[in-house]
Scaffold this motif. Structure first.
Motif, PDB file in Angstrom:
ATOM      1  N   ALA A   1       1.123   4.051  -2.902  1.00 54.00           N
ATOM      2  CA  ALA A   1       0.654   5.499  -2.498  1.00 54.00           C
ATOM      3  C   ALA A   1       1.883   6.390  -2.966  1.00 54.00           C
ATOM      4  O   ALA A   1       1.576   7.482  -3.353  1.00 54.00           O
ATOM      5  CB  ALA A   1       0.546   5.706  -0.898  1.00 54.00           C
TER       6      ALA A   1
ATOM      7  N   GLU B   1       0.822  -1.046   0.084  1.00 52.03           N
ATOM      8  CA  GLU B   1       0.128  -0.059  -0.119  1.00 52.03           C
ATOM      9  C   GLU B   1       0.795   1.249   0.114  1.00 52.03           C
ATOM     10  O   GLU B   1       0.573   2.276  -0.633  1.00 52.03           O
ATOM     11  CB  GLU B   1      -0.863  -0.140   1.211  1.00 52.03           C
ATOM     12  CG  GLU B   1      -1.901   1.096   1.223  1.00 52.03           C
ATOM     13  CD  GLU B   1      -3.107   1.011   2.314  1.00 52.03           C
ATOM     14  OE1 GLU B   1      -2.551   0.668   3.374  1.00 52.03           O
ATOM     15  OE2 GLU B   1      -4.167   1.373   2.090  1.00 52.03           O
ATOM     16  N   SER B   2       1.923   1.165   0.780  1.00 53.01           N
ATOM     17  CA  SER B   2       2.732   2.352   0.836  1.00 53.01           C
ATOM     18  C   SER B   2       3.578   2.545  -0.410  1.00 53.01           C
ATOM     19  O   SER B   2       3.680   3.767  -0.784  1.00 53.01           O
ATOM     20  CB  SER B   2       3.884   2.353   2.027  1.00 53.01           C
ATOM     21  OG  SER B   2       4.766   1.264   1.723  1.00 53.01           O
TER      22      SER B   2
END
Ligand SMILES: CSCC[C@@H](NC(=O)CCC(=O)O)C(=O)O
Ligand SMILES: [Mg+2]
Length: 368
Positions: free
Chosen positions: A154, A150-151
């Motif tokens: 993002a 997810e990081s």
């Protein structure tokens, strides 16, 4: 170009987080740098050999010894050298591609700085930025993996690569697909962790629409990869197996792969890496640029290479902060999922002498 001498320098590069693969866990890179003093300019090379011979038979202490005992005397005896000559001069020395690549890279950097030509310009770059993929290590839990992915998404990374091994393959791939959907460019890297007996199991990855499965079998099992490629729908990509342009031609002829991960250190240098690119392009085989957790020096050279026309898939050319809180050169940063190809002479990056000194664990000057 006449060389006055060579410096071998070891720097400690602590990683921002442990990086686990099927062959071990990295927490700090012990990097061997090569600096060539060519009078009008100095050139830097980075040896990608790891501390232990787990990715390949090379390791950093061995590479330093090969450079010191065998490659430096050859270079010192040559009346004049350039990047092309280095590969020829080193021909009699068998193997040790990472050691050879580091010296060739330093000679090329010096030569191009003197000529005022960028690495990308010299190699044949056709892009100003390249899409950046990111390699995600094996994690302790699925939630930890999803947090990491997810990081990176993002941050804007163009492609996610998951390290896999027996016991950590179907579940993490399914979880990432479940959480982030079908459109994320996703691939896996086994680092030789499987055998042909795992073919049916690996075929269970097919429904997840992976870009590729990287080096599932042993680096010397070309026929096994060809057999596996006939069973899998997921394209087979080779990394450790492709040790030269000739090895790439053999793998393609055998049907052992349909995609190639190019790493200059693995094949003996950036000129051989370009030859691998050319062989693959001539055979319609897509290539992308692999990574060995390089500092900004090797990262600059890899990003220049990744700008060649045949590099049609995002490489492991992440931003510097994927691995390092601070680097020994100006950092590479992500811009809309891409990293910028340096345009300055040579590698186009500058070594930060304070950072370099702070991280130096050993240095030796060898005058010619
Ligand atoms: C410590 S693992 C190094 C080899 C591995 N490299 C990566 O996974 C990418 C590392 C990077 O982003 O530089 C590979 O087999 O492709
Ligand atoms: Mg790999």
């Amino acid at each position: 170009m006449k060389i006055a001498g060579i410096e071998l320098r070891r720097v400690a590069m602590p990683l921002v987080a442990p990086f686990r693969t099927s062959f071990g866990t990295e927490t700090e890179r012990d990097v061997l740098l090569v600096r060539v003093d060519a009078g009008a300019a100095e050139g830097w090379g980075e040896c990608v050999a790891m501390s232990e011979p787990l990715y390949s038979y090379e390791h950093v202490d061995g590479a330093a010894e090969v450079i010191r005992r065998f490659l430096v005397p050859i270079l010192a005896a040559a009346p004049s050298v350039d990047g092309y000559a280095v590969g020829e001069l080193f021909e009699p020395i068998k193997g040790h591609p990472m050691a050879k690549a580091a010296v060739e890279m330093a000679v090329l950097d010096a030569q191009l700085r003197i000529a005022g030509m960028s690495f990308g310009g010299f190699l044949g770059a056709v892009k100003e930025t390249v899409p950046a993929g990111v390699s995600v290590g094996i994690m302790d839990t699925i939630p930890a993996l999803l947090t990491a992915v997810e990081s990176y998404l993002a941050a804007g990374y163009s492609r996610i690569k998951l390290k896999i091994e027996p016991g950590w393959d179907l579940e993490p791939v399914a979880a990432v697909r479940e959480q982030f959907g079908p459109d994320v460019l996703l691939q896996v890297d086994a680092n030789t962790a499987y055998t042909l007996a795992d073919a049916r199991h690996l075929a269970r990855l097919d429904p997840y629409d992976l870009l590729l499965i990287e080096q599932p079998l042993s680096e010397d099992d070309m026929r096994g990869h060809a057999q596996l490629a006939r069973v899998l729908q997921t394209p087979v990509c080779l990394d450790e197996s492709i040790t030269s342009a000739r090895a790439a031609a053999d793998a393609i002829a055998l049907g052992a792969c349909s995609i190639v991960n190019i790493k200059p250190g693995r094949v003996g240098g950036y000129l051989e890496a370009r030859r691998v690119h050319d062989v693959c392009a001539a055979n319609g085989i897509a290539v992308w640029c692999g990574g060995m957790l390089e500092t900004g020096l090797g990262r600059a050279a890899n990003i220049a290479l990744a700008a060649l026309p045949g590099f049609v898939l995002p490489g492991d050319t992440s931003a510097s902060d994927r691995y390092y809180a601070t680097d020994i050169t100006e950092p590479f940063v992500l811009e809309d999922g891409h990293v910028r190809v340096p345009t300055g002479a040579g590698l186009g990056v500058t070594v930060d002498s304070a950072e370099l000194s702070a991280r130096t664990t050993a240095t030796e000057w060898i005058p010619f």
